[in-house]
Structures are given as C-alpha cells and as structure tokens.
Design a protein around this motif. Structure first.
Motif, PDB file in Angstrom:
ATOM      1  N   ILE A 202       0.818  -1.225   0.000  1.00  0.00           N
ATOM      2  CA  ILE A 202       0.000   0.000   0.000  1.00  0.00           C
ATOM      3  C   ILE A 202       0.849   1.270   0.000  1.00  0.00           C
ATOM      4  O   ILE A 202       0.348   2.345  -0.279  1.00  0.00           O
ATOM      5  CB  ILE A 202      -0.998   0.061   1.186  1.00  0.00           C
ATOM      6  CG1 ILE A 202      -0.273  -0.010   2.532  1.00  0.00           C
ATOM      7  CG2 ILE A 202      -2.025  -1.058   1.104  1.00  0.00           C
ATOM      8  CD1 ILE A 202      -1.162   0.415   3.709  1.00  0.00           C
ATOM      9  N   TYR A 203       2.134   1.155   0.352  1.00  0.00           N
ATOM     10  CA  TYR A 203       2.971   2.359   0.430  1.00  0.00           C
ATOM     11  C   TYR A 203       3.856   2.549  -0.809  1.00  0.00           C
ATOM     12  O   TYR A 203       4.613   3.503  -0.876  1.00  0.00           O
ATOM     13  CB  TYR A 203       3.889   2.312   1.650  1.00  0.00           C
ATOM     14  CG  TYR A 203       3.172   2.004   2.937  1.00  0.00           C
ATOM     15  CD1 TYR A 203       2.281   2.920   3.491  1.00  0.00           C
ATOM     16  CD2 TYR A 203       3.380   0.795   3.604  1.00  0.00           C
ATOM     17  CE1 TYR A 203       1.609   2.632   4.670  1.00  0.00           C
ATOM     18  CE2 TYR A 203       2.716   0.505   4.784  1.00  0.00           C
ATOM     19  CZ  TYR A 203       1.832   1.420   5.313  1.00  0.00           C
ATOM     20  OH  TYR A 203       1.171   1.136   6.468  1.00  0.00           O
ATOM     21  N   MET A 204       3.782   1.609  -1.751  1.00  0.00           N
ATOM     22  CA  MET A 204       4.752   1.608  -2.844  1.00  0.00           C
ATOM     23  C   MET A 204       4.751   2.902  -3.657  1.00  0.00           C
ATOM     24  O   MET A 204       5.767   3.296  -4.213  1.00  0.00           O
ATOM     25  CB  MET A 204       4.516   0.407  -3.768  1.00  0.00           C
ATOM     26  CG  MET A 204       4.922  -0.915  -3.132  1.00  0.00           C
ATOM     27  SD  MET A 204       6.630  -0.872  -2.570  1.00  0.00           S
ATOM     28  CE  MET A 204       6.842  -2.489  -1.868  1.00  0.00           C
ATOM     29  N   ASP A 205       3.571   3.554  -3.729  1.00  0.00           N
ATOM     30  CA  ASP A 205       3.491   4.804  -4.493  1.00  0.00           C
ATOM     31  C   ASP A 205       4.317   5.920  -3.862  1.00  0.00           C
ATOM     32  O   ASP A 205       4.701   6.857  -4.558  1.00  0.00           O
ATOM     33  CB  ASP A 205       2.032   5.281  -4.539  1.00  0.00           C
ATOM     34  CG  ASP A 205       1.330   4.741  -5.765  1.00  0.00           C
ATOM     35  OD1 ASP A 205       2.005   4.047  -6.550  1.00  0.00           O
ATOM     36  OD2 ASP A 205       0.121   5.003  -5.922  1.00  0.00           O
ATOM     37  N   ILE A 206       4.548   5.849  -2.576  1.00  0.00           N
ATOM     38  CA  ILE A 206       5.182   6.993  -1.891  1.00  0.00           C
ATOM     39  C   ILE A 206       6.633   7.196  -2.356  1.00  0.00           C
ATOM     40  O   ILE A 206       6.978   8.304  -2.765  1.00  0.00           O
ATOM     41  CB  ILE A 206       5.019   6.873  -0.359  1.00  0.00           C
ATOM     42  CG1 ILE A 206       3.517   6.957  -0.040  1.00  0.00           C
ATOM     43  CG2 ILE A 206       5.798   7.949   0.380  1.00  0.00           C
ATOM     44  CD1 ILE A 206       3.148   6.795   1.409  1.00  0.00           C
ATOM     45  N   PRO A 207       7.476   6.158  -2.369  1.00  0.00           N
ATOM     46  CA  PRO A 207       8.806   6.388  -2.953  1.00  0.00           C
ATOM     47  C   PRO A 207       8.745   6.662  -4.455  1.00  0.00           C
ATOM     48  O   PRO A 207       9.514   7.474  -4.964  1.00  0.00           O
ATOM     49  CB  PRO A 207       9.560   5.079  -2.677  1.00  0.00           C
ATOM     50  CG  PRO A 207       8.634   4.155  -2.030  1.00  0.00           C
ATOM     51  CD  PRO A 207       7.351   4.837  -1.740  1.00  0.00           C
ATOM     52  N   LYS A 208       7.798   5.998  -5.140  1.00  0.00           N
ATOM     53  CA  LYS A 208       7.726   6.151  -6.594  1.00  0.00           C
ATOM     54  C   LYS A 208       7.297   7.559  -6.990  1.00  0.00           C
ATOM     55  O   LYS A 208       7.959   8.234  -7.760  1.00  0.00           O
ATOM     56  CB  LYS A 208       6.714   5.126  -7.153  1.00  0.00           C
ATOM     57  CG  LYS A 208       7.344   4.237  -8.240  1.00  0.00           C
ATOM     58  CD  LYS A 208       6.313   3.558  -9.102  1.00  0.00           C
ATOM     59  CE  LYS A 208       5.830   2.264  -8.458  1.00  0.00           C
ATOM     60  NZ  LYS A 208       4.578   1.759  -8.942  1.00  0.00           N
TER      61      LYS A 208
END
Ligand code: SF4
Lengths: 359, 89
Positions: A202-208
């Motif tokens: 669910i957090y993968m978008d944050i670094p991307k």
C-alpha cells in the motif's frame, strides 16, 4: 515480558542513537504516522537522544483524533433513543461532540457500554433482543477486520438487532494528502499494526511518486530508533524505498485472511479527516449486501448541528504543522481530565502524550 | 488504538485461544489468522479480541541475537579505545 523487554534495552537504543549521529548530515523531518509510535517516542524521550539534524513530527494516525465531531454527535443522538444500546471501545466515550459526550449521556441514563471487542457487543445484542445494539466502529486497517468479522458473523447468525456505525478509515490516502498539501516531511515511520494487515504494497506509491521513504516500524524504543536509522540512511544515500523493520510481525504480503474479510464487507468512500478534510477513498463503508447491519442505513435519527471548539488547533497538529505546546489552551483549559479537543482525550493523541510525558 | 502486544497461546478450543500477557489472560478469536498454523506456546498479537498475526519467533530471536552481537562489539571497541591511551584527550 517476552519479546518486549528485549526491545527496551537502553544500550541498543544508545547504539542506534550513536549510529544516527554518525551518518546524519542533512536536516530531516521524519513523521510517525501512528499514534502508538507517538506515545512510545514521548514516553521514552527518544527526541532527546537524536542529533539536532533529526526532527520527529507526529501525524494523523490517532483514529479518535481524526474522527469528526459529526460522528460523535450522531452517536450521541443514537444513545438518546429509547430502544438503543451503544457499545464502544473505551477511547471514544469521553470525546467531546458539539454539546455532549457519550459519557455525559450515560450519566443521564443512556445505555452506553464499553466493550473490549465487537464480539462482546454481539453478545449484548443476543441478550437484549428487544433493543437495537449499535457498535461504534472506529479505527484503521488494524481494527476494521474485527468489525468485518463481526458483521459477517451477525449476518450468519441472523442477529437482526446488531448494527455497526462505521467510521473506519484507511491510512495511505492521508499519507499522500499530507505530501500533496506541501507539508514538509522527508520520510515516514510506517504504522506497524496497520501494515500487519495490509502488508507493504500500500505504500509503494510513496517512494515512486514522491521520492520519499517509508520504514514500517515496531513500537518499542529499539524498533523506533532502528527505523529512524534506516530512514536517515535512505535519505543520506538518496535511496527512498519501503522497508520493514518490524519483521517479527509484518509480512510483506500482510494478513491475507483479514484483507479478504475487509473486501467482503466494506467498500471505499470519501471520508473527512480532522486536519485534512475530505479525502477520496479514505473511508470504509459497509457494502449494500450487509446494510441490514449498517446503522447509518437502518436507523434514522436527527443530529444536532456541528460546532467546532474555539481555539483548538488539533487539525494543524495532526498535519505535523504545529506542536501541542503551540496551542494556547494546552495544559490550561485543555487537560486530560477536562479535554477540549480529541487530541487531548485519546491516549494516543499528541496533546495527551505531550501532557503526560513532555510538559 | 492500533496497539497490540505479544501474548502466549496457552490453550485452543474451537478457534478461540486462551492467551496470556504477563499475569493477565484473554480469550482470543483465531478467525483472522485461520491460515496460520497456531499451536500452544506460540506468540500472537491480539487486537480487540482477535489475533491479527502470529509472531515470527525465529525472526525475533535472530534480531535479538544480532543486537547482542552489536553490544558485544561495542563493548570490545570501548575496551580497545581505553587501552590506546590517547595522551592529548
Ligand atoms: S491542547 Fe487541547 S485544545 Fe489544544 S490542540 Fe490539543 S486538544 Fe485541541
């Protein structure tokens, strides 16, 4: 206590403090999203161990704090109905609504009962067949699966007088909204028990999308110091990513059974967060197939107009833009014994934690 | 609200586990971890009456061991520093 005391070891905490000191060159602001982390950080005085370059700020991860007054007002209105029993986790009972609290209603005769689990609330429903029993479902992904399991059970058992009033919320939209709003954050300490359910994806978008790291952390001082170390390392090396520090509990894929339970019962809806306003797909609504257990659908009630408390800056604190001590009411007219805002009521609220440990 | 701490499973009956934390004991539904093979002696995290995850004790012990090694290494380095006798410090 097994697997707790070991993670409170002072020498290891000091070790990580030393390591952070060695590698930290840039000024960074690290946000702990979860109220449980806020409490540990204040209680163990972790900010005092960190170099001046590392600043910790609290975020919107206290479910009681982000819940709207309107929600409390509606719960209060329900509690005033003759044939209703309100069941709730203890956290909510003292939260001020516009003109009352559930605690006050109870004192004047309403049937409001604190339960430890939704399963207890269902037992109350079973034993009080002529009453409508409403369970106040608040909390993030950690807590929502229990509500889902309860609703599913109620339907299977034909427990017709049992209802859930859902204010369940999910964390990622809030984490992204803060960055979109331009709040100055360099990395997130990710919520350990939310992630136990959801896993890391669910957090993968944050670094991307935002080039910002997330380290999913446990709650003991050693956990948090190690997570800060991992984040500082990411920032210094310019390698933002999602990492799990709390590996003894959090699996990358999360708890799949609980996720399926959530999917079965709930769907996303736009929801209001204190400090953040309305966020798309951030709330959990009971699906149509289960609406016979949804109090919002099944029980009509008139709710008073919402009045927000004057002078309370809880919203700005939940955004990490102000600290409790910046509030003129903090420790004066607002104390845990007589709270003005939700952030002072909840044991996980920033104002409450600051009042207890850091006055 | 999201807090939950490791509790030891003492007995299991009909998908309900009796778990202890220190001296307190709790009845806990195992429904949300029905795919995890939970046995007596395991540690689980309980949240509002439901176990939400079995603790990976191998992983926990592995990390604790690493911490111990850090500590030992640190102490050794401190000892060596002492022995070095820096006249100017
Ligand atoms: S101290 Fe009280 S009034 Fe001030 S922000 Fe916190 S909860 Fe609100």
């Amino acid at each position: 206590m097994k697997y707790i005391d070991e993670y409170r070891n002072k020498d290891i905490v000091q070790y990580f403090a030393g390591q952070i000191n060695i590698i930290s060159t840039k000024h960074v602001r690290i946000m702990e999203v979860c109220g449980g982390h806020t409490v540990s950080i204040q209680k163990f005085g972790l900010p005092y161990l960190l170099p001046k370059t590392v600043e910790l700020i609290s975020g919107p991860g206290c479910p009681v704090c982000v819940t709207s007054r309107e929600y409390i007002d509606r719960a209060v209105a329900y509690s005033r109905m003759e044939d209703v029993i309100i069941t709730t986790y203890g956290d909510l009972i003292r939260v001020p609504g516009s003109t009352s609290t559930l605690e006050k209603e109870k004192a004047s005769g309403a049937d409001v009962r604190i339960v430890y689990s939704i399963l207890d609330a269902m037992l109350i429903a079973k034993n009080n067949g002529l009453k409508k029993v409403i369970f106040l479902g608040i909390g993030f992904e950690t807590t929502a699966p229990a509500s889902a399991a309860g609703i599913l059970k109620a339907r299977t058992a034909g427990l017709k007088n049992f209802y859930v009033y859902s204010a369940h919320k999910v964390m990622p939209p809030a984490m992204e909204a803060l960055i979109d709003d331009g709040v100055n954050i360099d990395g997130y300490i990710g919520p350990g028990h939310v992630s136990t359910i959801t896993g890391q994806s669910i957090y993968m978008d944050i670094p991307k999308k935002y080039k910002m790291g997330v380290v999913i952390s446990g709650f003991e001082p050693v956990d948090i110091m190690q997570s800060i170390h991992m984040l500082v390392q990411q920032i210094e090396n310019n390698e933002p990513k999602v990492e799990i520090q709390y590996t003894r509990v959090v699996k990358p894929e999360g708890n799949v059974v609980a996720q399926q339970m959530l999917d079965e019962i709930f769907e996303y809806r736009a929801d209001w967060w204190r400090g953040l306003g309305i966020l798309k797909n951030s709330g959990l609504k009971i699906k149509k197939e289960y609406e016979m257990h949804d109090s919002e659908k099944m029980i009509e009630v008139e709710v008073e107009e919402t009045i927000e408390p004057k002078g309370c800056i809880c919203g700005l604190i939940l955004r990490g833009e102000k600290k409790p001590k910046d509030c003129g009411l903090f420790g004066k007219s607002c104390t845990p014994a007589d709270p003005v805002g939700a952030c002072m009521v909840s044991s996980e609220g920033s104002c409450h934690a600051s009042y207890l440990y850091n006055r | 609200m999201c807090l939950s701490i490791p509790a030891r499973v003492e007995s299991i009956n009909n998908n309900i586990a009796k778990c202890t934390v220190g001296k307190s004991s709790y009845n806990t539904s195992l429904e949300l971890i029905s795919d995890q093979d939970v046995k007596i002696g395991d540690y689980v995290l309980i949240h509002t009456g439901f176990a939400i995850q079995k603790l990976d004790t191998d992983e926990a012990n592995k990390i604790l061991k690493t911490f111990e090694e850090f500590k030992a290494l640190n102490e050794k380095m401190d000892e060596e520093e002492k022995g070095q006798n820096h006249p100017l410090i």
